[in-house]
Design an enzyme around this catalytic site. Structure first.
Site: not given
Ligand code: PMP
Length: 409
Positions: A125, A202, A205, A228, A367
């Site tokens: 991401h 990270d 998910q 999430k 993203c």
């Molecule tokens: N890493 C991953 C794998 C994600 O799916 C996301 C959210 N789509 C993020 C980071 C970022 O999360 P946040 O926008 O809550 O900071």
């Protein structure tokens, strides 16, 4: 989870009762972007504001003590949820993005110098790419990437080769938000440590979807977001090993993160407050505590098992839609995410037409632009599943996709 239990779980989420167009009920298949919230989370935040609202950690009055106790209890719940050794290892941030940036601004800037290597992956991401790109540009740090294979897995052979270049940090996603790939985190971390590197996971998910044990993983850092995992927005977590966090310089400066301040100097507070400057997201922290209670009440093992069955079902059904291609690995290596292309229909059109049938999915690069470039796709449509979704909703998705195809035929 039995169909009866799913019905009861759905009752816990007030939003799932609403219609999004007249007579069209909501089918929410966008939990990878953000999950829906059960009434218990909404009520926990409400109760704090109605009954115990005060600033925390400073006041010596009943409300301040209640608010502090509620907030710190939430931290204990989170620590238990990820099996941290101590609540001192749980730093509250705003989200995964802020958690990763915290490590980039403090640990990395204190420990990395020009020429040092950071290993990332092609399936990150943007929040686990851009902070390191910014650091790399500032410090002449090298970035290398574990490639994603054609079937959506990390190429661990190339990873092993990269490790021979003495990386300082390996930072990777536990579960891809596009491919759904569940990466072998424990093995990636073991190899990183054997090469002398620190490992950041990270967990945006993964924490919401299956039991995560940071000690078993031996992760040095583990980042995730409350929103999430049926919790509120505005609250996230950075887990870090206590010794590493203690050795790190603080991040933002201000109230709460200090022990003593003089006109020209300060000493930092102890963990976890050292990394929590200013007034915290108190209601959100309390809401996250309620979210952890909710997920633990259902049971992470049962949530994971149900999502696995649901994902398997979705992949089976989607594979029968001609012209539809799901990217990423097969169900045995995949979390509850199905990103796909449908013939040459633009994902934005697909998602707009699905919305007419009440189906909420996401279209775009999610993203993860470099990942889409890797597969030569400008965009995909992504359906994602959570504990409150049903087979009937997936049937509805498939029927709606067939209608989209007819419209474009
Ligand atoms: N890493 C991953 C794998 C994600 O799916 C996301 C959210 N789509 C993020 C980071 C970022 O999360 P946040 O926008 O809550 O900071």
């Amino acid at each position: 989870l039995t169909p009866d239990e799913i019905t009861r779980i759905r009752e816990d989420f007030p939003i799932l009762k609403r219609e999004v167009h007249p007579g069209v009920p909501l089918v929410y298949l966008d939990s990878a972007a953000t999950s829906q919230k059960p009434a218990s989370v909404i009520e926990a935040m409400n109760a704090y504001y109605r009954h115990s609202n005060a600033n925390i950690h400073r006041g010596i009055h009943v409300l301040a003590e209640e608010a502090t106790a509620m907030y710190e209890e939430a931290r204990l719940k989170v620590a238990k949820f990820i099996h941290a050794r101590s609540e001192r290892e749980v730093i509250f941030t705003r989200n995964t993005t802020e958690s990763i940036n915290l490590v980039a601004y403090t640990w990395a800037r204190a420990n990395l110098k020009a020429g040092d290597l950071i290993i990332l992956t092609e399936m990150e991401h943007h929040s686990n790419l851009v902070p390191w790109q910014m650091l790399a540009a500032e410090r002449q740090i090298r970035l290398e990437f574990i490639p994603a294979t054609d079937d959506g897995l990390l190429d661990l052979e190339i990873y092993r080769q990269l490790l021979s270049q003495n990386p300082k940090l390996v930072s990777f996603t536990h579960v891809s938000n596009v491919l759904g790939t569940i990466n072998p985190a424990k093995e990636i971390i073991r190899l990183a440590h054997a090469a002398g590197a620190v490992a950041l996971v990270d967990g945006a998910q993964s924490a919401p979807h299956f039991a995560v044990d940071v000690q078993d993983l031996d992760a040095d850092f583990y980042a995730f977001s409350g929103h999430k995992m049926v919790g509120p927005t505005g609250i996230g977590v950075l887990y870090g090993k206590e010794a590493i966090l203690n050795a790190m310089p603080p991040f933002l400066g201000g109230g709460d993160m200090i022990k003593k301040v003089e006109l020209r100097s300060f000493s930092a507070n102890s963990l976890p407050h050292k990394f929590e400057a200013g007034t915290s997201c108190i209601a959100e922290g309390i809401g996250l505590g309620a979210a952890v209670d909710y997920l633990s009440g259902v049971g992470m093992g049962r949530i994971a098992a149900y999502e696995h069955v649901l994902t398997q079902y979705a992949l089976d059904r989607l594979s029968k839609v001609t012209g539809l291609t799901v990217i990423g690995p097969s169900a045995d290596r995949k979390g509850g995410v199905a990103a796909f292309t449908l013939a040459d229909i633009h994902p934005h059109d697909v998602s707009q037409l699905l919305d007419r049938d009440g189906i909420a999915v996401r279209a775009g690069h999610h993203c993860a632009m470099p990942l889409h470039q890797r597969y030569n796709l400008p965009a995909t449509t992504r359906a994602s599943f959570y504990l409150y979704n049903t087979r009937a909703e997936i049937d509805h998705l498939v029927q709606s996709l067939e209608r989209v195809k007819k419209l474009f035929a």
